[in-house]
Structures are given as structure tokens and as C-alpha cells.
Design a protein around this motif. Sequence first.
Motif, PDB file in Angstrom:
ATOM      1  N   PRO A  50      88.104  35.434  30.184  1.00  0.00           N
ATOM      2  CA  PRO A  50      89.225  34.504  29.975  1.00  0.00           C
ATOM      3  C   PRO A  50      88.895  33.016  30.081  1.00  0.00           C
ATOM      4  CG  PRO A  50      89.814  36.214  31.571  1.00  0.00           C
ATOM      5  CD  PRO A  50      88.367  36.367  31.269  1.00  0.00           C
ATOM      6  N   CYS A  51      87.737  32.652  30.653  1.00  0.00           N
ATOM      7  CA  CYS A  51      87.357  31.238  30.713  1.00  0.00           C
ATOM      8  C   CYS A  51      85.871  31.116  30.378  1.00  0.00           C
ATOM      9  CB  CYS A  51      87.674  30.641  32.086  1.00  0.00           C
ATOM     10  SG  CYS A  51      86.623  31.226  33.423  1.00  0.00           S
ATOM     11  N   LYS A  52      85.397  29.873  30.286  1.00  0.00           N
ATOM     12  CA  LYS A  52      84.003  29.628  29.928  1.00  0.00           C
ATOM     13  C   LYS A  52      83.073  30.118  31.035  1.00  0.00           C
ATOM     14  CE  LYS A  52      85.101  25.649  27.144  1.00  0.00           C
ATOM     15  NZ  LYS A  52      85.011  24.187  26.993  1.00  0.00           N
ATOM     16  N   VAL A  53      81.991  30.773  30.605  1.00  0.00           N
ATOM     17  CA  VAL A  53      80.994  31.319  31.531  1.00  0.00           C
ATOM     18  C   VAL A  53      79.615  30.850  31.091  1.00  0.00           C
ATOM     19  CG1 VAL A  53      79.957  33.445  32.428  1.00  0.00           C
ATOM     20  CG2 VAL A  53      82.409  33.375  31.961  1.00  0.00           C
ATOM     21  N   LEU A  54      78.818  30.405  32.053  1.00  0.00           N
ATOM     22  CA  LEU A  54      77.427  30.030  31.791  1.00  0.00           C
ATOM     23  C   LEU A  54      76.513  31.123  32.301  1.00  0.00           C
ATOM     24  CD1 LEU A  54      77.340  26.346  33.092  1.00  0.00           C
ATOM     25  CD2 LEU A  54      77.520  27.104  30.725  1.00  0.00           C
ATOM     26  N   ARG A  55      75.451  31.367  31.572  1.00  0.00           N
ATOM     27  CA  ARG A  55      74.420  32.280  32.069  1.00  0.00           C
ATOM     28  C   ARG A  55      73.245  31.427  32.486  1.00  0.00           C
ATOM     29  NH1 ARG A  55      71.674  37.715  29.557  1.00  0.00           N
ATOM     30  NH2 ARG A  55      70.405  38.099  31.401  1.00  0.00           N
ATOM     31  N   LEU A  56      72.904  31.489  33.763  1.00  0.00           N
ATOM     32  CA  LEU A  56      71.789  30.729  34.311  1.00  0.00           C
ATOM     33  C   LEU A  56      70.776  31.715  34.864  1.00  0.00           C
ATOM     34  CD1 LEU A  56      73.903  28.031  36.169  1.00  0.00           C
ATOM     35  CD2 LEU A  56      72.831  27.836  33.937  1.00  0.00           C
ATOM     36  N   GLY A  57      69.761  31.996  34.079  1.00  0.00           N
ATOM     37  CA  GLY A  57      68.798  33.026  34.465  1.00  0.00           C
ATOM     38  C   GLY A  57      69.486  34.374  34.445  1.00  0.00           C
ATOM     39  N   ASN A  58      69.498  35.046  35.575  1.00  0.00           N
ATOM     40  CA  ASN A  58      70.164  36.345  35.684  1.00  0.00           C
ATOM     41  C   ASN A  58      71.585  36.234  36.212  1.00  0.00           C
ATOM     42  OD1 ASN A  58      67.909  37.711  34.762  1.00  0.00           O
ATOM     43  ND2 ASN A  58      67.050  37.891  36.815  1.00  0.00           N
ATOM     44  N   ALA A  59      72.045  35.020  36.488  1.00  0.00           N
ATOM     45  CA  ALA A  59      73.363  34.822  37.097  1.00  0.00           C
ATOM     46  C   ALA A  59      74.372  34.284  36.084  1.00  0.00           C
ATOM     47  CB  ALA A  59      73.250  33.849  38.262  1.00  0.00           C
ATOM     48  N   TYR A  60      75.613  34.670  36.277  1.00  0.00           N
ATOM     49  CA  TYR A  60      76.726  34.137  35.486  1.00  0.00           C
ATOM     50  C   TYR A  60      77.574  33.264  36.383  1.00  0.00           C
ATOM     51  CZ  TYR A  60      75.775  37.662  31.895  1.00  0.00           C
ATOM     52  OH  TYR A  60      75.194  38.436  30.924  1.00  0.00           O
ATOM     53  N   ARG A  61      77.998  32.110  35.852  1.00  0.00           N
ATOM     54  CA  ARG A  61      78.863  31.206  36.606  1.00  0.00           C
ATOM     55  C   ARG A  61      80.034  30.808  35.731  1.00  0.00           C
ATOM     56  NH1 ARG A  61      76.921  29.725  41.465  1.00  0.00           N
ATOM     57  NH2 ARG A  61      78.154  27.831  41.547  1.00  0.00           N
ATOM     58  N   VAL A  62      81.224  30.768  36.334  1.00  0.00           N
ATOM     59  CA  VAL A  62      82.413  30.325  35.616  1.00  0.00           C
ATOM     60  C   VAL A  62      82.553  28.821  35.785  1.00  0.00           C
ATOM     61  CG1 VAL A  62      83.648  32.516  35.804  1.00  0.00           C
ATOM     62  CG2 VAL A  62      83.947  30.807  37.572  1.00  0.00           C
ATOM     63  N   ILE A  63      83.057  28.164  34.749  1.00  0.00           N
ATOM     64  CA  ILE A  63      83.309  26.733  34.799  1.00  0.00           C
ATOM     65  C   ILE A  63      84.672  26.543  35.450  1.00  0.00           C
ATOM     66  CG2 ILE A  63      83.566  24.619  33.444  1.00  0.00           C
ATOM     67  CD1 ILE A  63      80.750  25.924  33.394  1.00  0.00           C
ATOM     68  N   THR A  64      84.685  25.904  36.610  1.00  0.00           N
ATOM     69  CA  THR A  64      85.910  25.797  37.404  1.00  0.00           C
ATOM     70  C   THR A  64      87.023  25.075  36.658  1.00  0.00           C
ATOM     71  OG1 THR A  64      84.628  25.886  39.432  1.00  0.00           O
ATOM     72  CG2 THR A  64      86.849  25.007  39.595  1.00  0.00           C
ATOM     73  N   ALA A  65      86.723  23.995  35.955  1.00  0.00           N
ATOM     74  CA  ALA A  65      87.767  23.264  35.232  1.00  0.00           C
ATOM     75  C   ALA A  65      88.464  24.172  34.220  1.00  0.00           C
ATOM     76  CB  ALA A  65      87.172  22.042  34.537  1.00  0.00           C
ATOM     77  N   ASP A  66      87.698  24.996  33.523  1.00  0.00           N
ATOM     78  CA  ASP A  66      88.292  25.907  32.549  1.00  0.00           C
ATOM     79  C   ASP A  66      89.061  27.026  33.246  1.00  0.00           C
ATOM     80  OD1 ASP A  66      88.657  26.426  29.736  1.00  0.00           O
ATOM     81  OD2 ASP A  66      87.431  28.214  30.041  1.00  0.00           O
ATOM     82  N   LEU A  67      88.526  27.515  34.356  1.00  0.00           N
ATOM     83  CA  LEU A  67      89.226  28.530  35.149  1.00  0.00           C
ATOM     84  C   LEU A  67      90.593  28.017  35.579  1.00  0.00           C
ATOM     85  CD1 LEU A  67      89.187  31.227  36.837  1.00  0.00           C
ATOM     86  CD2 LEU A  67      88.153  29.868  38.661  1.00  0.00           C
ATOM     87  N   LEU A  68      90.640  26.788  36.105  1.00  0.00           N
ATOM     88  CA  LEU A  68      91.908  26.201  36.538  1.00  0.00           C
ATOM     89  C   LEU A  68      92.863  26.023  35.360  1.00  0.00           C
ATOM     90  CD1 LEU A  68      90.585  23.495  39.034  1.00  0.00           C
ATOM     91  CD2 LEU A  68      91.527  25.759  39.566  1.00  0.00           C
ATOM     92  N   ARG A  69      92.327  25.590  34.214  1.00  0.00           N
ATOM     93  CA  ARG A  69      93.171  25.398  33.028  1.00  0.00           C
ATOM     94  C   ARG A  69      93.816  26.710  32.596  1.00  0.00           C
ATOM     95  NH1 ARG A  69      92.829  26.617  28.058  1.00  0.00           N
ATOM     96  NH2 ARG A  69      90.660  27.251  28.185  1.00  0.00           N
ATOM     97  N   VAL A  70      93.015  27.768  32.524  1.00  0.00           N
ATOM     98  CA  VAL A  70      93.515  29.070  32.092  1.00  0.00           C
ATOM     99  C   VAL A  70      94.576  29.585  33.066  1.00  0.00           C
ATOM    100  CG1 VAL A  70      92.879  31.491  31.713  1.00  0.00           C
ATOM    101  CG2 VAL A  70      91.448  29.671  30.795  1.00  0.00           C
ATOM    102  N   LEU A  71      94.361  29.351  34.357  1.00  0.00           N
ATOM    103  CA  LEU A  71      95.317  29.810  35.367  1.00  0.00           C
ATOM    104  C   LEU A  71      96.522  28.891  35.506  1.00  0.00           C
ATOM    105  CD1 LEU A  71      92.841  30.990  38.129  1.00  0.00           C
ATOM    106  CD2 LEU A  71      94.219  32.434  36.614  1.00  0.00           C
ATOM    107  N   GLY A  72      96.479  27.730  34.856  1.00  0.00           N
ATOM    108  CA  GLY A  72      97.598  26.797  34.922  1.00  0.00           C
ATOM    109  C   GLY A  72      97.687  26.058  36.243  1.00  0.00           C
ATOM    110  N   VAL A  73      96.548  25.877  36.893  1.00  0.00           N
ATOM    111  CA  VAL A  73      96.518  25.187  38.181  1.00  0.00           C
ATOM    112  C   VAL A  73      96.081  23.744  37.956  1.00  0.00           C
ATOM    113  CG1 VAL A  73      95.402  25.099  40.448  1.00  0.00           C
ATOM    114  CG2 VAL A  73      95.979  27.303  39.418  1.00  0.00           C
TER     115      VAL A  73
END
Length: 79
Positions: A50-73
Amino acid sequence: MPSYTTTARRGLTREELLKLPASAPLEIGNKAFGIGRTTGYALVKRGEYPCKVLRLGNAYRVITADLLRVLGVEPDTEA
């Protein structure tokens, strides 16, 4: 890694969401959306998370600004 608490079945609280760093582990995004680990990784692999995700090596990280936008926070603004 900082600890994040969750409320039962509601994911992260608004205050917890606003304290997140610029990007957070996928597991934190999963908690915020109220989805499980397996579902979260499956959505990422299909490009349907549901929000932007980065793959950094073997790890996935969500972009907090996009997470907040999607959640309406939105952060509090002072007048």
C-alpha cells in the motif's frame, strides 16, 4: 532498533506513527496496516504494497512519509 508498541488489532497509534524515522522496517509498515508478515512480503513481491517500499540489500523499508499519507495521518500544525 527502537522498540515500537502496538495496540491490539489497531496497528500503531498516531503518536507512534509520527515518531517513526524517515524509513522504517517492513515489519513496522505491516503493523501499521494491520497485516501479517507473510502477507506483507507477498504484497511487496507483487508490487502491491500500500505504500512505497525500498529494497536495501536483503531488507525492505517503508517510506514513512508515504505510509503516513496512505493512512491519512498528518502531523499537528501550530497556528
